[in-house]
Design an enzyme around this catalytic site. Structure first.
Site, PDB file in Angstrom:
ATOM      1  N   LYS A 128      -1.682   5.546   0.472  1.00 37.56           N
ATOM      2  CA  LYS A 128      -1.082   4.211   0.361  1.00 37.56           C
ATOM      3  C   LYS A 128      -1.553   3.357   1.538  1.00 37.56           C
ATOM      4  CE  LYS A 128       3.566   3.207  -1.290  1.00 37.56           C
ATOM      5  NZ  LYS A 128       4.984   3.462  -0.984  1.00 37.56           N
TER       6      LYS A 128
HETATM    7  C1  E4P Z   1       7.302   1.720  -2.850  1.00 37.83           C
HETATM    8  O1  E4P Z   1       6.446   2.543  -2.945  1.00 37.83           O
HETATM    9  C2  E4P Z   1       8.233   1.578  -1.729  1.00 37.83           C
HETATM   10  O2  E4P Z   1       8.355   2.838  -1.114  1.00 37.83           O
HETATM   11  C3  E4P Z   1       9.620   1.198  -2.147  1.00 37.83           C
HETATM   12  O3  E4P Z   1       9.722   1.008  -3.534  1.00 37.83           O
HETATM   13  C4  E4P Z   1      10.278   0.181  -1.314  1.00 37.83           C
HETATM   14  O4  E4P Z   1      11.575  -0.039  -1.805  1.00 37.83           O
HETATM   15  P1  E4P Z   1      12.709  -0.785  -0.962  1.00 37.83           P
HETATM   16  O5  E4P Z   1      12.421  -2.241  -1.015  1.00 37.83           O
HETATM   17  O6  E4P Z   1      13.981  -0.470  -1.674  1.00 37.83           O
HETATM   18  O7  E4P Z   1      12.650  -0.234   0.432  1.00 37.83           O
END
Ligand code: E4P
Length: 217
Positions: A83
């Site tokens: 990522k």
């Molecule tokens: C995506 O891969 C992120 O880890 C995640 O969905 C972020 O979510 P949040 O906004 O609830 O922290």
């Protein structure tokens, strides 16, 4: 549509994977920081539980650092996806890592122009954050619709991974729009199962059945 769990918690992953409806996992530095133990070991364990992609995020912000960390993350297990954040260096690293055959999930996407750049850089996944847009009074799901249109127009193969899902309607709307994946915290996945009429209906079926057995006896 594929459902991923957005967590680094191994107990939650095991519990939901055992049900048989989980296709992959996403993590981020905030989620992994909550779990005890070494993050590489934790990612390895997660990969062994899930028969699907597991995203692990780089923490470097420069191209060189992202390349080093990205290659290292990819080596943890064949299920690993790297990522990278949607910055200039992140897009450059996406292009380079993808060129090496490493799958890349471009994260922290908040606009259709950003999603277009990730697709052009060969991203395997784009992660638009719908909940965080809703948090600032902007309709997150409208972004998903825009990305679906753009990607369909040009047959981009990048999969739309709807992230920051906060409730079941984010998942339902994503499915209606034809998004490829929704990644959800365990509580949102649990909520997908629930309907009061299912609970009430099952209670009544079982009560009627029990009553009939007593009468017959
Ligand atoms: C995506 O891969 C992120 O880890 C995640 O969905 C972020 O979510 P949040 O906004 O609830 O922290």
């Amino acid at each position: 549509m594929k459902i991923f769990i957005d967590t680094g918690n191994i107990a939650d992953i095991q519990r939901l994977v055992d049900i048989g409806i989980i296709d992959g996992i996403t993590t981020n530095p905030s989620l992994l920081a909550k779990e005890p133990g070494d993050y590489r070991e934790n990612l390895k364990k997660i990969c062994e539980i899930v028969q699907g992609p597991v995203s692990g995020e780089v923490t470097a912000t420069d191209f060189g650092g992202m390349m080093t960390q990205g290659r290292d993350i990819a080596k943890i297990h064949p299920h690993m996806v790297v990522k990278v954040p949607l910055t200039r260096d992140g897009i450059k690293a996406c292009k380079a890592l993808s060129g090496e055959g490493i799958r890349v999930n471009v994260t922290l996407c908040f606009s259709p122009s950003q999603a277009l750049l990730a697709a052009k850089a060969g991203a395997t996944y784009i992660s638009p954050f719908v909940g965080r847009l809703d948090d600032i009074a902007t309709n997150g799901m409208e972004l998903i619709q825009e990305i679906v249109t753009i990607y369909d127009n040009y047959d981009f193969t990048t999969e739309i991974l709807v992230a920051s899902c906060r409730h079941p309607m984010h998942v339902v709307e994503a499915a209606k729009m034809g998004a490829d994946i929704a990644t959800c915290p365990p509580a949102v996945i649990d909520a997908l199962f629930n309907h009061p009429l299912t609970t009430i209906g099952l209670e009544k079926f079982l009560k009627d059945w029990e009553k009939a057995q007593t009468v017959k006896a």
